[in-house]
Write an enzyme that holds these catalytic residues in place. Structure first.
Site, PDB file in Angstrom:
ATOM      1  N   ASP A  18      -3.624   8.285   7.505  1.00 29.36           N
ATOM      2  CA  ASP A  18      -4.997   8.503   7.046  1.00 29.36           C
ATOM      3  C   ASP A  18      -5.715   7.178   6.773  1.00 29.36           C
ATOM      4  O   ASP A  18      -5.091   6.109   6.746  1.00 29.36           O
ATOM      5  CB  ASP A  18      -5.008   9.379   5.778  1.00 29.36           C
ATOM      6  CG  ASP A  18      -4.007   8.916   4.720  1.00 29.36           C
ATOM      7  OD1 ASP A  18      -3.469   7.808   4.845  1.00 29.36           O
ATOM      8  OD2 ASP A  18      -3.776   9.676   3.757  1.00 29.36           O
ATOM      9  N   HIS A  23      -1.006  17.087  -2.491  1.00 33.07           N
ATOM     10  CA  HIS A  23      -1.556  16.722  -1.173  1.00 33.07           C
ATOM     11  C   HIS A  23      -0.597  15.793  -0.431  1.00 33.07           C
ATOM     12  O   HIS A  23       0.159  15.032  -1.044  1.00 33.07           O
ATOM     13  CB  HIS A  23      -2.966  16.124  -1.279  1.00 33.07           C
ATOM     14  CG  HIS A  23      -3.074  14.725  -1.791  1.00 33.07           C
ATOM     15  ND1 HIS A  23      -3.689  14.406  -2.976  1.00 33.07           N
ATOM     16  CD2 HIS A  23      -2.689  13.539  -1.269  1.00 33.07           C
ATOM     17  CE1 HIS A  23      -3.672  13.097  -3.161  1.00 33.07           C
ATOM     18  NE2 HIS A  23      -3.053  12.539  -2.135  1.00 33.07           N
TER      19      HIS A  23
HETATM   20  C1  GLP Z   1      -2.868   8.831  -1.323  1.00 32.97           C
HETATM   21  C2  GLP Z   1      -2.357   8.905   0.102  1.00 32.97           C
HETATM   22  C3  GLP Z   1      -1.098   9.727   0.176  1.00 32.97           C
HETATM   23  C4  GLP Z   1      -0.120   9.286  -0.900  1.00 32.97           C
HETATM   24  C5  GLP Z   1      -0.715   9.515  -2.252  1.00 32.97           C
HETATM   25  C6  GLP Z   1       0.219   9.176  -3.407  1.00 32.97           C
HETATM   26  O1  GLP Z   1      -3.666   9.886  -1.673  1.00 32.97           O
HETATM   27  N1  GLP Z   1      -3.312   9.443   1.010  1.00 32.97           N
HETATM   28  O2  GLP Z   1      -0.538   9.540   1.470  1.00 32.97           O
HETATM   29  O3  GLP Z   1       1.056  10.041  -0.773  1.00 32.97           O
HETATM   30  O4  GLP Z   1      -1.863   8.684  -2.317  1.00 32.97           O
HETATM   31  O5  GLP Z   1       0.141   7.817  -3.716  1.00 32.97           O
HETATM   32  P1  GLP Z   1       0.947   7.069  -4.826  1.00 32.97           P
HETATM   33  O6  GLP Z   1       2.248   6.712  -4.227  1.00 32.97           O
HETATM   34  O7  GLP Z   1       0.112   5.861  -5.129  1.00 32.97           O
HETATM   35  O8  GLP Z   1       1.080   7.981  -5.983  1.00 32.97           O
END
Ligand code: GLP
Length: 257
Positions: free
Chosen positions: A67, A138
């Site tokens: 993404d 998500h």
């Molecule tokens: C974002 C990304 C996801 C990721 C999520 C969690 O929203 N689009 O792909 O899994 O963040 O991120 P973090 O590891 O910073 O909690």
């Protein structure tokens, strides 16, 4: 789903990066689906170290990111283009022409999404998709209520995701993301999560119903998923002791005779 619960963050990073290195040894021209976020930093740190020690060569590997935010310059430090360069691409030998990330400023958004899907197919599909998970369940930017069959398209981020990613609701509101349908076509999936703040999402994903209210729960329908977590992220799992037993007896489970 194989749920692997490990004692420390470093164990989680090592297990996830070890699976990627193992794949590249078996298939030097593997197609890796990559993710961003804080959780992935340790995975990229380990992959970089393995590369520096001569244990893995990315020169024939293709990487495809899940993404990207929409409407910001790729050079903007908030972009996933910048994140990937800073935390991974600048330190390893992935070739520029083998890097695919949705463009944050496309002339035609719909054409960019269609082209992204075409590019994945042209490269033979994703062998291993690395995933993190948002607090609301998500994956990529497929927020709750996303279609479980969607392809790459634009999604609107929730306030919760904006706060988690930028500390306020002021960040980019839209993103291009692979759909759940796109993600489900990967040959295997490795999802990594750490900490108490992810425990609810992990419990809904692994033990809840398959529902668009927790997009990650669609992974229950994928035949090859590894969920690699620490004890904090796993603490709400009802069958935690079972997963721990299976992992501890992995050799017996795989070679019963
Ligand atoms: C974002 C990304 C996801 C990721 C999520 C969690 O929203 N689009 O792909 O899994 O963040 O991120 P973090 O590891 O910073 O909690």
């Amino acid at each position: 789903m194989e749920v692997i619960i490990l004692p420390t963050e470093e164990d989680v990073f090592l297990e996830a990066s070890g699976r990627i290195v193992g794949l590249i040894h078996r298939k030097p021209d593997a197609v890796l689906g990559l993710a961003t976020g804080k959780t992935m930093l340790g995975v990229y740190r380990n992959l970089t170290a393995a590369h520096e020690q001569g244990k893995v060569d990315f020169s024939s590997v293709t990487t495809i990111n899940l993404d990207e935010y929409l409407g910001i310059d790729p050079a903007n430090p908030l972009s996933f283009h910048s994140y990937m360069r800073k935390n991974f691409f600048d330190h390893v030998n992935v070739l520029q022409e083998n890097i695919l990330i949705p463009h944050p400023l496309p002339d035609d958004v719909e054409a960019e999404c269609e082209n992204f899907e075409r590019q994945i197919k042209k490269r033979g599909g994703i062998d291993l998709q690395l995933l993190g998970i948002g607090r609301d369940g998500h994956i990529g930017f497929n927020e709750p209520s996303s279609s479980l069959q969607a392809r790459t398209r634009v999604k609107t981020l929730t306030d919760q995701t904006l706060k988690d990613n930028f500390g306020s609701t002021e960040g980019p509101r839209f993103a291009i993301t692979m759909g759940i349908g796109t993600i489900m076509e990967a040959g295997e999936i490795v999802l990594v999560a750490l900490g108490n703040e992810k425990s609810e999402a992990i419990s809904h994903m692994v033990e809840g119903p398959v529902t668009a209210s927790c997009p990650a729960s669609a992974l229950q329908l994928h035949p090859k998923v590894k969920v690699i977590v620490d004890h904090e992220a796993a603490w709400l799992l009802k069958r935690k002791e079972y997963y721990l037993w299976v992992w501890e007896h992995k050799n017996e489970v795989e070679n019963p005779h």
